[in-house]
Design a protein around this motif. Structure first.
Motif, PDB file in Angstrom:
ATOM      1  N   GLN A 174       0.846  -1.171   0.046  1.00 28.44           N
ATOM      2  CA  GLN A 174       0.027  -0.137   0.106  1.00 28.44           C
ATOM      3  C   GLN A 174       0.880   1.168  -0.032  1.00 28.44           C
ATOM      4  N   PHE A 178       0.428   3.738  -3.265  1.00 28.35           N
ATOM      5  CA  PHE A 178      -0.049   5.119  -2.830  1.00 28.35           C
ATOM      6  C   PHE A 178       1.142   6.061  -3.302  1.00 28.35           C
ATOM      7  N   GLY A 181       2.002   5.566  -7.197  1.00 26.59           N
ATOM      8  CA  GLY A 181       0.780   5.633  -8.293  1.00 26.59           C
ATOM      9  C   GLY A 181       0.686   4.195  -8.882  1.00 26.59           C
ATOM     10  N   GLU A 209      -3.827  -5.732  -6.482  1.00 25.03           N
ATOM     11  CA  GLU A 209      -3.815  -4.221  -7.120  1.00 25.03           C
ATOM     12  C   GLU A 209      -5.417  -3.774  -7.328  1.00 25.03           C
ATOM     13  N   LEU A 212      -6.090  -2.546  -4.157  1.00 25.10           N
ATOM     14  CA  LEU A 212      -5.570  -1.413  -3.967  1.00 25.10           C
ATOM     15  C   LEU A 212      -6.401  -0.145  -4.806  1.00 25.10           C
ATOM     16  N   ALA A 213      -6.739  -0.402  -5.914  1.00 20.95           N
ATOM     17  CA  ALA A 213      -7.186   0.611  -6.733  1.00 20.95           C
ATOM     18  C   ALA A 213      -8.747   0.951  -5.952  1.00 20.95           C
ATOM     19  N   ALA A 216      -7.852   2.998  -2.985  1.00 13.60           N
ATOM     20  CA  ALA A 216      -7.339   4.663  -3.576  1.00 13.60           C
ATOM     21  C   ALA A 216      -8.591   5.335  -4.165  1.00 13.60           C
ATOM     22  N   SER A 217      -9.411   4.544  -4.526  1.00 13.38           N
ATOM     23  CA  SER A 217     -10.798   5.429  -5.146  1.00 13.38           C
ATOM     24  C   SER A 217     -11.234   6.052  -3.841  1.00 13.38           C
ATOM     25  N   GLN A 219      -9.978   6.684  -0.923  1.00 13.41           N
ATOM     26  CA  GLN A 219      -9.254   7.731  -0.165  1.00 13.41           C
ATOM     27  C   GLN A 219      -8.798   8.822  -1.055  1.00 13.41           C
ATOM     28  N   LYS A 221      -7.140   8.855  -3.688  1.00 15.26           N
ATOM     29  CA  LYS A 221      -5.449   8.697  -4.352  1.00 15.26           C
ATOM     30  C   LYS A 221      -5.520   8.091  -5.716  1.00 15.26           C
ATOM     31  N   LYS A 222      -4.647   8.329  -6.383  1.00 15.22           N
ATOM     32  CA  LYS A 222      -4.080   7.666  -7.632  1.00 15.22           C
ATOM     33  C   LYS A 222      -3.342   6.385  -7.613  1.00 15.22           C
ATOM     34  N   PHE A 223      -4.001   5.459  -8.258  1.00 12.43           N
ATOM     35  CA  PHE A 223      -3.152   4.329  -8.211  1.00 12.43           C
ATOM     36  C   PHE A 223      -3.749   3.564  -9.573  1.00 12.43           C
TER      37      PHE A 223
END
Length: 227
Positions: A174, A178, A181, A209, A212-213, A216-217, A219, A221-223
């Motif tokens: 993570q 994060f 990216g 992943e 993680l994506a 990211a969405s 929070q 954040k871009k991933f």
């Protein structure tokens, strides 16, 4: 009778020149360099032509892309159905049963540990396929564009995992994902060698992943998933 250890082979002057140059670059004598090449070739039973390696890599990438496309298509269908329910029935999306909503599964501790072992093994496979020492393989890894901006503290974590000296944790994944990216390790593997990623690693990596994506969405954040 003493076993013969010398092998006399006639080669072209051009090839001899190339071998000498490569031996110098590797810091080895010509004899040791040629011996190393022969040992690597003989011991690697799975060694195949470059064209076949490329074909396998393409097949692996196509398989991964198809899997991702299928999951995204399912996700889009669910979102569309939920939006329709919300519009027609006035039911908020949040109120729809969790079993209906598509939420990627968080990888277990065992899954993450396996990812660490598999990427360490793939790094060794690259080292063997490219006929590199451990030091040379690590330098080649660091020379990749996806690695050049990695902070030293994160490089240390990656190196320890590749050496098998550290058990990979989801927190490590993570943090790297994060921060940069995407997964810098998998990206580097793709650019430093044509050696195909093993299907087991591809599958378990894709699942991690996807989660993680999802995080990211949530929070903001871009991933980006690696291909």
């Amino acid at each position: 009778m003493t076993e013969r250890t010398q092998l006399n082979v006639n080669i072209s002057p051009e090839l001899l020149k190339v071998l000498k140059q490569n031996a110098i670059k590797s810091g080895l004598t010509l004899a040791k360099y040629v011996t190393k090449l022969i040992q690597a070739y003989v011991s690697n039973e799975d060694l195949i032509e470059e064209g076949t390696l490329v074909d396998k890599r393409i097949d692996s990438m196509e398989s991964q892309l198809n899997e991702i496309a299928e999951k995204l298509n399912n996700f889009n269908n669910i979102i569309s159905e939920n939006s329709y329910k919300e519009e027609k029935e006035g039911i908020p999306v949040e109120a729809i049963s969790p079993r209906v909503a598509f939420i990627p599964k968080k990888p277990s501790t065992g899954d993450v540990k396996k990812i660490g072992k598999l990427i360490a093994q793939h790094f060794k496979n690259i080292q063997r396929a490219e006929v590199l020492s451990a030091k040379e393989a690590w330098q080649l890894f660091k020379d990749q564009e996806s690695i050049k901006l990695i902070k030293e503290e994160h490089l240390t974590v990656i190196l320890d995992v590749l050496r098998g000296e550290k058990i990979l944790s989801f927190g490590d994944i993570q943090t790297l994902g994060f921060k940069y990216g995407r997964c810098p390790v998998m990206t580097a593997f793709r650019t430093m060698s044509d050696l195909p990623i093993e299907s087991e690693l591809s599958q378990i990596k894709n699942e991690a992943e996807m989660y993680l994506a999802h995080l990211a969405s949530k929070q903001n954040k871009k991933f980006e998933m690696s291909v």
